[in-house]
Structure formats: C-alpha cells, structure tokens
Design a protein around this motif. Structure first.
Motif, PDB file in Angstrom:
ATOM      1  N   LYS A  58      -3.560   2.632  -6.625  1.00  0.00           N
ATOM      2  CA  LYS A  58      -3.470   3.705  -7.627  1.00  0.00           C
ATOM      3  C   LYS A  58      -3.617   5.084  -6.983  1.00  0.00           C
ATOM      4  O   LYS A  58      -4.284   5.980  -7.511  1.00  0.00           O
ATOM      5  CB  LYS A  58      -4.515   3.503  -8.740  1.00  0.00           C
ATOM      6  CG  LYS A  58      -4.272   2.235  -9.564  1.00  0.00           C
ATOM      7  CD  LYS A  58      -5.290   2.072 -10.669  1.00  0.00           C
ATOM      8  CE  LYS A  58      -4.944   0.966 -11.644  1.00  0.00           C
ATOM      9  NZ  LYS A  58      -4.381  -0.256 -11.067  1.00  0.00           N
ATOM     10  N   ILE A  59      -2.979   5.249  -5.847  1.00  0.00           N
ATOM     11  CA  ILE A  59      -2.946   6.541  -5.155  1.00  0.00           C
ATOM     12  C   ILE A  59      -1.695   7.282  -5.610  1.00  0.00           C
ATOM     13  O   ILE A  59      -0.580   6.797  -5.404  1.00  0.00           O
ATOM     14  CB  ILE A  59      -2.922   6.354  -3.630  1.00  0.00           C
ATOM     15  CG1 ILE A  59      -4.168   5.596  -3.166  1.00  0.00           C
ATOM     16  CG2 ILE A  59      -2.818   7.704  -2.918  1.00  0.00           C
ATOM     17  CD1 ILE A  59      -4.150   5.222  -1.695  1.00  0.00           C
ATOM     18  N   PRO A  60      -1.832   8.438  -6.235  1.00  0.00           N
ATOM     19  CA  PRO A  60      -0.648   9.162  -6.715  1.00  0.00           C
ATOM     20  C   PRO A  60       0.177   9.722  -5.561  1.00  0.00           C
ATOM     21  O   PRO A  60      -0.359  10.303  -4.618  1.00  0.00           O
ATOM     22  CB  PRO A  60      -1.247  10.285  -7.569  1.00  0.00           C
ATOM     23  CG  PRO A  60      -2.625  10.483  -7.024  1.00  0.00           C
ATOM     24  CD  PRO A  60      -3.090   9.144  -6.556  1.00  0.00           C
ATOM     25  N   PHE A  61       1.490   9.517  -5.638  1.00  0.00           N
ATOM     26  CA  PHE A  61       2.376  10.051  -4.608  1.00  0.00           C
ATOM     27  C   PHE A  61       3.791  10.147  -5.160  1.00  0.00           C
ATOM     28  O   PHE A  61       4.126   9.532  -6.179  1.00  0.00           O
ATOM     29  CB  PHE A  61       2.355   9.170  -3.354  1.00  0.00           C
ATOM     30  CG  PHE A  61       2.990   7.815  -3.524  1.00  0.00           C
ATOM     31  CD1 PHE A  61       4.280   7.568  -3.087  1.00  0.00           C
ATOM     32  CD2 PHE A  61       2.284   6.769  -4.123  1.00  0.00           C
ATOM     33  CE1 PHE A  61       4.859   6.313  -3.225  1.00  0.00           C
ATOM     34  CE2 PHE A  61       2.853   5.514  -4.270  1.00  0.00           C
ATOM     35  CZ  PHE A  61       4.142   5.286  -3.825  1.00  0.00           C
ATOM     36  N   VAL A  62       4.597  10.949  -4.491  1.00  0.00           N
ATOM     37  CA  VAL A  62       6.010  11.048  -4.835  1.00  0.00           C
ATOM     38  C   VAL A  62       6.813  10.579  -3.628  1.00  0.00           C
ATOM     39  O   VAL A  62       6.389  10.735  -2.480  1.00  0.00           O
ATOM     40  CB  VAL A  62       6.417  12.493  -5.227  1.00  0.00           C
ATOM     41  CG1 VAL A  62       5.701  12.920  -6.489  1.00  0.00           C
ATOM     42  CG2 VAL A  62       6.118  13.462  -4.092  1.00  0.00           C
ATOM     43  N   VAL A  63       7.974  10.010  -3.907  1.00  0.00           N
ATOM     44  CA  VAL A  63       8.827   9.471  -2.850  1.00  0.00           C
ATOM     45  C   VAL A  63       9.948  10.456  -2.533  1.00  0.00           C
ATOM     46  O   VAL A  63      10.607  10.982  -3.432  1.00  0.00           O
ATOM     47  CB  VAL A  63       9.435   8.120  -3.277  1.00  0.00           C
ATOM     48  CG1 VAL A  63      10.482   7.661  -2.261  1.00  0.00           C
ATOM     49  CG2 VAL A  63       8.340   7.074  -3.421  1.00  0.00           C
ATOM     50  N   HIS A  64      10.123  10.710  -1.241  1.00  0.00           N
ATOM     51  CA  HIS A  64      11.270  11.481  -0.769  1.00  0.00           C
ATOM     52  C   HIS A  64      12.140  10.511   0.037  1.00  0.00           C
ATOM     53  O   HIS A  64      11.803  10.162   1.160  1.00  0.00           O
ATOM     54  CB  HIS A  64      10.827  12.647   0.115  1.00  0.00           C
ATOM     55  CG  HIS A  64      11.927  13.628   0.417  1.00  0.00           C
ATOM     56  ND1 HIS A  64      13.095  13.271   1.056  1.00  0.00           N
ATOM     57  CD2 HIS A  64      12.038  14.947   0.140  1.00  0.00           C
ATOM     58  CE1 HIS A  64      13.873  14.334   1.178  1.00  0.00           C
ATOM     59  NE2 HIS A  64      13.245  15.362   0.627  1.00  0.00           N
ATOM     60  N   PRO A  65      13.259  10.038  -0.525  1.00  0.00           N
ATOM     61  CA  PRO A  65      14.084   9.043   0.171  1.00  0.00           C
ATOM     62  C   PRO A  65      14.709   9.608   1.445  1.00  0.00           C
ATOM     63  O   PRO A  65      15.152  10.766   1.489  1.00  0.00           O
ATOM     64  CB  PRO A  65      15.167   8.706  -0.861  1.00  0.00           C
ATOM     65  CG  PRO A  65      14.628   9.172  -2.171  1.00  0.00           C
ATOM     66  CD  PRO A  65      13.779  10.358  -1.857  1.00  0.00           C
TER      67      PRO A  65
END
Length: 216
Positions: free
Chosen positions: A25-32
């Motif tokens: 449950k670590i918040p993160f955003v993905v940059h492909p």
C-alpha cells in the motif's frame, strides 16, 4: 511528492516491484518506459539514469536504479513489515535469496526466454535449459525445502521476485515446473497470495503466454 516508478511490465523486476509496492500500500505513479521501442535510450531517460535500465524509483530529487535497493529503501519509510519483516534473522533469509537470485533465478530463466522466445543466439537452448534445471533444483532444495514459502510460513518479497522471474520462460508455452511438483505447488500458493496484483502486473503477456500461465 508521490513516488514515481519508471518501468516496463515486460521486465521481471519491474513487475515484482510494482506488486511489492501495491501489496504494501505504498502510493506511487507509473511512468511507462517501453524497452521494445528503445525509449530507455532516449536523452530524457539518460538524464534520469545513465545506466538506461528499468526500473527506476524517483522520490522527489532522489533516484534509485536497482530493484532490491528500492525494496530496502522503501522499507525504511513505509509499512513493508508483511513482506519484508524487521526481524533480523527472517530478513537475512529473505536477503539471502534476493542476493542469490541475481545470477541464478534471474539470469538462467532470462536466458531461456531470450533464446526460445526472442530467438537470441546466446547459447544452445539445451544448455540454457539444463542450467535452468539446475537452478530450479537449488531453489527447491536450498531455499524452499519443506516450507510453504522461501523464507518460511509466510509470503515475502523473496517469493514475489521469484515468481516474476520464473514467469518469463513460460512465455513460449514451456512448463518449467515439469518434474518439480513441489515448486509448482509453491508457485501456485505464491501466485494466489499476490492476487489481483499478479494478474495485473502480467497482463501485458500475449494471449499464448496467458494460456501457458493458466496451465501452471
């Protein structure tokens, strides 16, 4: 700043790190970053990491380029106890596998994938398969033994990295667990324990690989 993860889901450590962070449950955003399109060789990515490899973790102006280093870094700031416990002996057993897997599970599974699926002439396929079989035997007898999971009775980040690596050579339809019933049962346990994140991380696999996966 929300953590940013640069990744390509075709990469085993990228999938493992994605699953580890979601399960913790670590918040993160993905940059492909599409390796197959050469995006890792573009100038903007080289400014992030001269190594030009994924995954990369960005925490504000701080960058990390090795997946195991990311696990240990995240464990210092987020609730990763369930998958990377603070107990020193248990963590040491997890680390023992994570250090071993770089030149064993990772390399030997990848070679079979690269030769069989991508047709890279690295070495004879028979040699690659033979070496992978030796690795599977070591994984079964040295690490798994009679335990439910690699480090004991509970799933840890060691199992997450292991199942992601072992999924790679199945993309050609190969059943790598033939003759390894104990490993097959462990794989099924670990796969079930990581749902729905396992399926999400492996959704990029083509239809034939998915069918192969469902046979495991």
């Amino acid at each position: 700043m929300v953590l940013k993860l640069y990744l390509d889901y075709m990469s085993q450590p990228c999938r493992a790190l994605d699953m580890f962070m979601k399960m913790s449950k670590i918040p993160f955003v993905v940059h492909p970053v599409a390796l197959r399109k050469g995006e890792h060789r573009q100038d903007w990515f080289q400014k992030i990491t001269p190594l030009r490899k994924v995954p990369v973790l960005q925490d504000d102006n701080f960058y990390l380029t090795e997946s195991i280093a990311m696990v240990r870094y995240l464990a210092g700031s987020y609730p990763t106890e369930a998958l990377y416990p603070k107990n020193l002996k248990l963590r040491a057993k997890i680390d023992e596998y994570l250090e071993w897997q770089h030149v064993n599970t990772r390399i030997l599974s990848s070679k079979v994938f690269l030769i069989e699926s991508l047709k890279m002439p690295l070495e004879p396929l028979e040699t690659a398969v033979e070496n992978m079989e030796k690795m599977l035997h070591q994984l079964e007898t040295m690490f798994l033994k009679n335990k439910d999971f690699i480090a004991g009775d509970q799933l840890t980040v060691a199992d997450i990295f292991a199942i992601c690596e072992l999924m790679q050579p199945t993309m050609s339809g190969r059943d790598i667990f033939e003759g390894h019933p104990k490993l097959r049962e462990w794989f099924q346990r670990a796969k079930a324990a990581t749902q729905p994140h396992f399926n999400e991380a492996h959704a990029i696999f083509n239809a034939s690989a998915v069918r192969a996966q469902n046979k495991l």
